[in-house]
Each structure stands twice: as C-alpha cells, then as structure tokens.
Motif scaffolding. Structure first.
Motif, mmCIF file in Angstrom:
data_model
loop_
_atom_site.group_PDB
_atom_site.id
_atom_site.type_symbol
_atom_site.label_atom_id
_atom_site.label_comp_id
_atom_site.label_asym_id
_atom_site.label_seq_id
_atom_site.Cartn_x
_atom_site.Cartn_y
_atom_site.Cartn_z
ATOM 1 N N UNK A 132 41.169 19.137 27.034
ATOM 2 C CA UNK A 132 40.394 18.341 27.989
ATOM 3 C C UNK A 132 41.245 17.814 29.128
ATOM 4 N N UNK A 133 42.552 17.920 29.007
ATOM 5 C CA UNK A 133 43.417 17.574 30.122
ATOM 6 C C UNK A 133 43.881 16.137 30.195
ATOM 7 N N UNK A 134 43.653 15.349 29.144
ATOM 8 C CA UNK A 134 44.081 13.952 29.199
ATOM 9 C C UNK A 134 44.680 13.520 27.862
ATOM 10 N N UNK A 135 45.761 12.754 27.953
ATOM 11 C CA UNK A 135 46.427 12.183 26.787
ATOM 12 C C UNK A 135 46.800 10.738 27.106
ATOM 13 N N UNK A 136 47.096 9.979 26.082
ATOM 14 C CA UNK A 136 47.520 8.595 26.292
ATOM 15 C C UNK A 136 48.572 8.218 25.258
ATOM 16 N N UNK A 137 49.423 7.304 25.648
ATOM 17 C CA UNK A 137 50.389 6.703 24.726
ATOM 18 C C UNK A 137 49.897 5.299 24.429
ATOM 19 N N UNK A 138 49.715 5.004 23.157
ATOM 20 C CA UNK A 138 49.173 3.704 22.753
ATOM 21 C C UNK A 138 50.082 3.030 21.756
ATOM 22 N N UNK A 139 49.986 1.706 21.689
ATOM 23 C CA UNK A 139 50.744 0.940 20.700
ATOM 24 C C UNK A 139 49.973 0.889 19.384
ATOM 25 N N UNK A 140 50.686 1.089 18.298
ATOM 26 C CA UNK A 140 50.073 1.010 16.973
ATOM 27 C C UNK A 140 49.649 -0.425 16.681
ATOM 28 N N UNK A 141 48.631 -0.555 15.833
ATOM 29 C CA UNK A 141 48.232 -1.868 15.332
ATOM 30 C C UNK A 141 48.763 -2.057 13.920
ATOM 31 N N UNK A 161 50.466 9.129 20.119
ATOM 32 C CA UNK A 161 49.840 9.909 21.175
ATOM 33 C C UNK A 161 48.364 10.154 20.850
ATOM 34 N N UNK A 162 47.515 9.987 21.850
ATOM 35 C CA UNK A 162 46.076 10.252 21.706
ATOM 36 C C UNK A 162 45.715 11.381 22.650
ATOM 37 N N UNK A 163 44.885 12.297 22.175
ATOM 38 C CA UNK A 163 44.451 13.405 23.008
ATOM 39 C C UNK A 163 42.928 13.445 23.085
ATOM 40 N N UNK A 164 42.416 13.641 24.286
ATOM 41 C CA UNK A 164 40.978 13.812 24.457
ATOM 42 C C UNK A 164 40.303 12.621 25.121
ATOM 43 N N UNK A 165 39.318 12.898 25.968
ATOM 44 C CA UNK A 165 38.637 11.843 26.721
ATOM 45 C C UNK A 165 37.922 10.857 25.806
ATOM 46 N N UNK A 166 37.146 11.368 24.826
ATOM 47 C CA UNK A 166 36.414 10.465 23.941
ATOM 48 C C UNK A 166 37.374 9.603 23.129
ATOM 49 N N UNK A 199 50.405 4.301 28.719
ATOM 50 C CA UNK A 199 50.418 5.313 29.773
ATOM 51 C C UNK A 199 49.322 6.339 29.518
ATOM 52 N N UNK A 200 48.685 6.803 30.584
ATOM 53 C CA UNK A 200 47.752 7.928 30.506
ATOM 54 C C UNK A 200 48.363 9.098 31.273
ATOM 55 N N UNK A 201 48.377 10.262 30.625
ATOM 56 C CA UNK A 201 48.885 11.486 31.248
ATOM 57 C C UNK A 201 47.708 12.432 31.457
ATOM 58 N N UNK A 202 47.648 13.087 32.616
ATOM 59 C CA UNK A 202 46.518 13.967 32.882
ATOM 60 C C UNK A 202 46.959 15.211 33.644
ATOM 61 N N UNK A 203 46.270 16.295 33.350
ATOM 62 C CA UNK A 203 46.468 17.561 34.060
ATOM 63 C C UNK A 203 45.262 17.730 34.971
ATOM 64 N N UNK A 206 48.238 6.507 9.748
ATOM 65 C CA UNK A 206 46.914 6.590 10.369
ATOM 66 C C UNK A 206 46.922 7.270 11.726
ATOM 67 N N UNK A 207 48.080 7.312 12.366
ATOM 68 C CA UNK A 207 48.137 7.841 13.720
ATOM 69 C C UNK A 207 48.635 9.283 13.764
ATOM 70 N N UNK A 208 48.576 9.951 12.614
ATOM 71 C CA UNK A 208 48.792 11.392 12.562
ATOM 72 C C UNK A 208 47.769 12.064 13.481
#
Length: 266
Positions: free
Chosen positions: A94-103, A34-39, A53-57, A155-157
C-alpha cells in the motif's frame, strides 16, 4: 508539509528499520516497532499509539491519502521503491509504513469502563496467525480486554499486526503469567470459564451475563492445570465429528459470542 527523501537501502536508518521488522530483540531494545498498511497505521493513531515517523512511497500512496492519515506533527520520510520493497512485509503493498512506540501491557494497567466486563484470555499462544485471529475475534465481539498468559512471541511481531488487521491496536491488551492473571481476575470478582476437557460441562449451559473471562489454550497442550483448579467452571464445546479439538481462535469465537448472545438478550 516538509519531508526528506531516503532512496538507498544502505542508509543506516533503513538498515535499522529492517532489524526492527525482523528481530524481536531489536523491538524490545528500542521500544519501537514497524507498522505497515494504511488501515493498520490509521488504527494505531486511533488507538493513541505514539507514531514517531511515517514513511511513504508516493507512487503507491498519494499526498492526499497522507494528509488524511497523519497529524500535523508527524515526521515524514519519502522513500524510494527499492527502500519500500526492503521494508514492506506484505506482497500486497500500500506504500505506507510507520514507526511507533510500544505500549506497556501490564495487567495492573487494565481499566474497565463497565462493571460487567467480558474478557478473552489465551494461554501461551505461539502462532502469530492464531494470536491475530484471537484479536480480531475480540474486536468483533467488542470484548473489554484480551489477556495473554505466558506469551511466546511479542505483540508487535509483523505477522501479528498483519493477521490481526490492526486489531492489536483496537483491543485493550495485557500480558502476564498464569498465576498473575488468575490472581487479577479473582481480585476483580470476574468469573473464570476455562475451556478444558476435565470436569467440564457444555459451554451453552453457563451464565456469562456477569463479569466473565473466557480462557482458551493451544490445540497441542490445552490449558494448564492451574486454570482447571481455579476456574469458576470448566467448559467444553461438544465435538460431533472424528476429532476432539478445533483451532483456538474458532473455539474462542464460539465461546465469546455465546456470552455476547446472552448479554444481548438479557
């Protein structure tokens, strides 16, 4: 743009994401994080991470911001305030999160765009804050790679993503055992400069304009004996106060920017 709405924290998908946020085991098992934040999300896109997937409030993150962030193919989910607060890791939201695949971060996958790479190696860093700071330092110096020997955390902590302000996505990163990393560096004819007290010289006396790996250890235990034996040269930052060590990310910054200074004025 089509989206679906999830408003309940009891939703099975949301409960799964909470596990993904909190547990390294779940991240490894699913191969996602899970990633949090626009930047941070933006840097993950830029770093060619596969965003599932991108999740947003919407009250915190507008549709206009969303359009500037995502690609047409991105799967979108609108979430309620309650769901967002359950998933968000930071207080400053910031109201946005994403689910990403690990490398995969296999050392043999490292590719250098120069014949004269500058690499930062850290052995067994434990604290996510220190790892994040090391990644920020490497990004600031535009290092060619960061290698973590004998990693103690994945690394994805979320703490690493947060403390690195997304630099986990901007650096080329590999992990491996100390033995594997030393073998790799030697096979590429990369000079090894190990920050270690024994048999060391002042760091500024060395020439870092050739292929170089700067190696740092933890404050508590320093570098292992294997680095001392295999280093091109052991180096030290002379201490002029009462203590005999400094934070690993501070030491790494001093050393890697000395290498940059030499290269810039070569």
């Amino acid at each position: 743009m089509t989206t679906k709405l999830i408003s309940s924290i009891q939703n099975p998908f949301i409960r799964q994401l909470v596990q993904l946020k909190d547990k390294s085991r779940e991240r490894k098992k699913s191969g996602t994080f899970l990633i949090e934040g626009e930047r941070e999300v933006s840097l993950a896109f830029k770093g060619n991470y596969e965003i599932e997937t991108v999740l947003f409030y919407p009250e915190l993150f507008s549709l206009e911001q969303l359009n500037n962030l995502i690609t047409l193919q991105t799967n979108l989910i609108e979430i309620s305030k309650e769901v967002y607060e359950k998933l968000a890791y930071r207080d400053t939201t910031e109201g946005v999160l994403a689910i990403a695949k690990s490398k995969e971060h296999i050392i043999s996958n490292l590719k250098f765009n120069t014949k004269n790479p500058l690499i930062l190696v850290a052995e067994a860093p434990e604290k996510p804050g220190n790892i994040g700071a090391l990644l920020r330092t490497a990004d600031a110096a535009n290092a060619d790679a960061v290698i973590i020997a004998n990693p103690k955390t994945d690394l994805y902590n979320p703490n690493i993503i947060r403390s690195s302000v997304g630099c986990v996505f901007t650096n080329q990163i590999a992990t491996g055992t100390t033995t594997e990393i030393i073998s790799f560096l030697k096979s590429k004819n990369i000079n090894i400069y190990a920050a270690i007290l024994q048999e060391s010289v002042a760091y500024h006396t060395q020439d870092y304009t050739k292929p170089t790996a700067i190696v740092v250890g933890t404050e508590a235990t320093g570098l292992s004996e294997e680095w001392r034996i295999n280093a091109t040269q052991n180096i030290i930052i002379p201490m002029q106060g009462e203590i005999d060590s400094m934070n690993v990310s501070v030491a790494a910054g001093i050393l890697i920017f000395e290498a940059k200074r030499q290269r810039d004025f070569k």
